[in-house]
Design an enzyme around this catalytic site. Sequence first.
Site, mmCIF file in Angstrom:
data_model
loop_
_atom_site.group_PDB
_atom_site.id
_atom_site.type_symbol
_atom_site.label_atom_id
_atom_site.label_comp_id
_atom_site.label_asym_id
_atom_site.label_seq_id
_atom_site.Cartn_x
_atom_site.Cartn_y
_atom_site.Cartn_z
ATOM 1 N N ARG A 31 0.812 -1.247 0.000
ATOM 2 C CA ARG A 31 0.000 0.000 0.000
ATOM 3 C C ARG A 31 0.831 1.276 0.000
ATOM 4 O O ARG A 31 0.405 2.292 0.577
ATOM 5 C CB ARG A 31 -0.940 0.034 1.218
ATOM 6 C CG ARG A 31 -1.659 -1.261 1.538
ATOM 7 C CD ARG A 31 -2.553 -1.714 0.427
ATOM 8 N NE ARG A 31 -3.399 -2.832 0.801
ATOM 9 C CZ ARG A 31 -3.909 -3.682 -0.081
ATOM 10 N NH1 ARG A 31 -3.670 -3.556 -1.373
ATOM 11 N NH2 ARG A 31 -4.674 -4.658 0.315
ATOM 12 N N ASP A 42 0.124 -13.509 -0.331
ATOM 13 C CA ASP A 42 -0.844 -12.527 -0.840
ATOM 14 C C ASP A 42 -1.252 -11.578 0.299
ATOM 15 O O ASP A 42 -2.428 -11.284 0.499
ATOM 16 C CB ASP A 42 -2.063 -13.184 -1.477
ATOM 17 C CG ASP A 42 -2.907 -12.169 -2.259
ATOM 18 O OD1 ASP A 42 -2.492 -11.004 -2.399
ATOM 19 O OD2 ASP A 42 -4.008 -12.548 -2.722
HETATM 20 O O1 DOR Z 1 -8.113 -10.243 -1.989
HETATM 21 C C1 DOR Z 1 -7.347 -9.594 -2.689
HETATM 22 N N1 DOR Z 1 -6.812 -8.447 -2.247
HETATM 23 N N2 DOR Z 1 -7.053 -10.030 -3.909
HETATM 24 C C2 DOR Z 1 -6.368 -9.271 -4.774
HETATM 25 O O2 DOR Z 1 -6.190 -9.699 -5.897
HETATM 26 C C3 DOR Z 1 -5.887 -7.932 -4.392
HETATM 27 C C4 DOR Z 1 -5.772 -7.830 -2.954
HETATM 28 C C5 DOR Z 1 -5.580 -6.416 -2.461
HETATM 29 O O3 DOR Z 1 -4.728 -5.697 -3.021
HETATM 30 O O4 DOR Z 1 -6.244 -6.037 -1.502
HETATM 31 ZN ZN ZN Z 2 -2.556 -10.108 -4.398
#
Ligand code: DOR
Ligand code: ZN
Length: 451
Positions: free
Chosen positions: A80, A309
Amino acid sequence: MVPPPARRARSREAEPVRPRTASILAGRAWIGGRLQPVEIAIDEDGRIQSVGKVRVGAPRHDVGDAVILPAATDLHVHFRDPGGPADAESLATGTVAAALGGVALVGEMPNTLPPVTDVATLEEKAARVRGHAAIDVLLYASPTVARERVALARTAGAFKLYLSPTTGIAAAPPLDSVPGLLRELAELDLPLSVHAEDPGRFGAPERPRDAAEWDAHRPVPAELAALDSLANAPVRLRLHVAHITTARDVARLRERAISFEATPHHLLLSVRSAPGSLVKVNPPLRSEAERVALWEAFRRGEVPCLASDHAPHPAAERSLPFDRAPSGVPGVETMLPLLLSRVRSGEVDLPTVIRAACDRPARWFGQPHGRIAPGHRAHLIVVDFRSRTKLEGKRLHSACGWTPFEGWEAILPREHYRDGVRVVDAGEYVGSPNGRVVRPEFAHGKLGRPD
Ligand code: DOR
Ligand code: ZN
């Protein structure tokens, strides 16, 4: 006969100066198929010099019964930064959380604000890494702006292609344009990670109220259809699929020799796991039966990469009604510790976890670490399998302050060495923000397809 003095002199000159041993780390490590006592000599450049019995008199640190492991590489995080929200994460907070979770390198995604679709934005993000990041960062770029692709391939660490809308991605390219794009990207030699969901298969309910309805809305067939659009990707393309959710994806991708990753949340959580918006994520959590099948595939060593992720959102947004809550869960600090806890309980082997969390992802990014082997950067962690922690969001180091794994047992690293220098000691961060931006170091073809 005239002796060849010039040649001899030249060859003496060419002899590389061997850096001196700076320190020795002694403990147990998984070497040659078993846990055995080792002494790891680390040179002045922070590289592993030798693994075995060391006789020189450099300072020696013995970790006793604890286990020395390679630090992990997390192929997939969202920090972010820039663009915020700052109460979700920043490069500074996210990389400290990573270091405490035993992660030496993260791949940072391009859906920041503004999105990384051009070199100027990429360089601005790279400038923010320097002086702020606790560990190394590989920056992804998005290949959606055609005229920027070639220049981005020379500056970014990898490309990320979203085939469906998600956080920060309003629209995705039509699936029928994908094969042409893949052909073009294959010429550029950078690894490509794909978010594989086909929005053409998204359906009812339009306003999901919980994780099970989210799964129904963005169902498994949407993932399988997106994988099919990648089927004829050029062999030359370094193609990797992000966050697969089912054992069917695993079988399909292995058949096609395409690299991929699975996340701890898809391996350990299902639609039944937690109430409310805590577990809203794209692609969605699946049924308990799908989760168990994916976990079994992971246990069998069929999942080449583990990736978090890590997608933090401000804690306040988690209490929004499900359909309005943002998707994404944090995980960079807990990825390896959760899996190490599963090693302790005997549910998965240590070498399977090391391969998926440390070795294979580092090789995918073309980086010289991830193994306890001479020549590798000494990015190492020390783990005491007797020391278990109950995870609490507010005690973790992500700025967001929550975790979908609240109360879960984890084994956090006791120590973390970056280039042989201790950055985590007794579970506390003691490093400095000297993380660098890295790019793949391989020449094309050297890494090859995933094994
Ligand atoms: O759940 C998710 N959040 N999937 C994504 O592809 C992007 C990510 C995010 O950047 O919050
Ligand atoms: Zn992602």
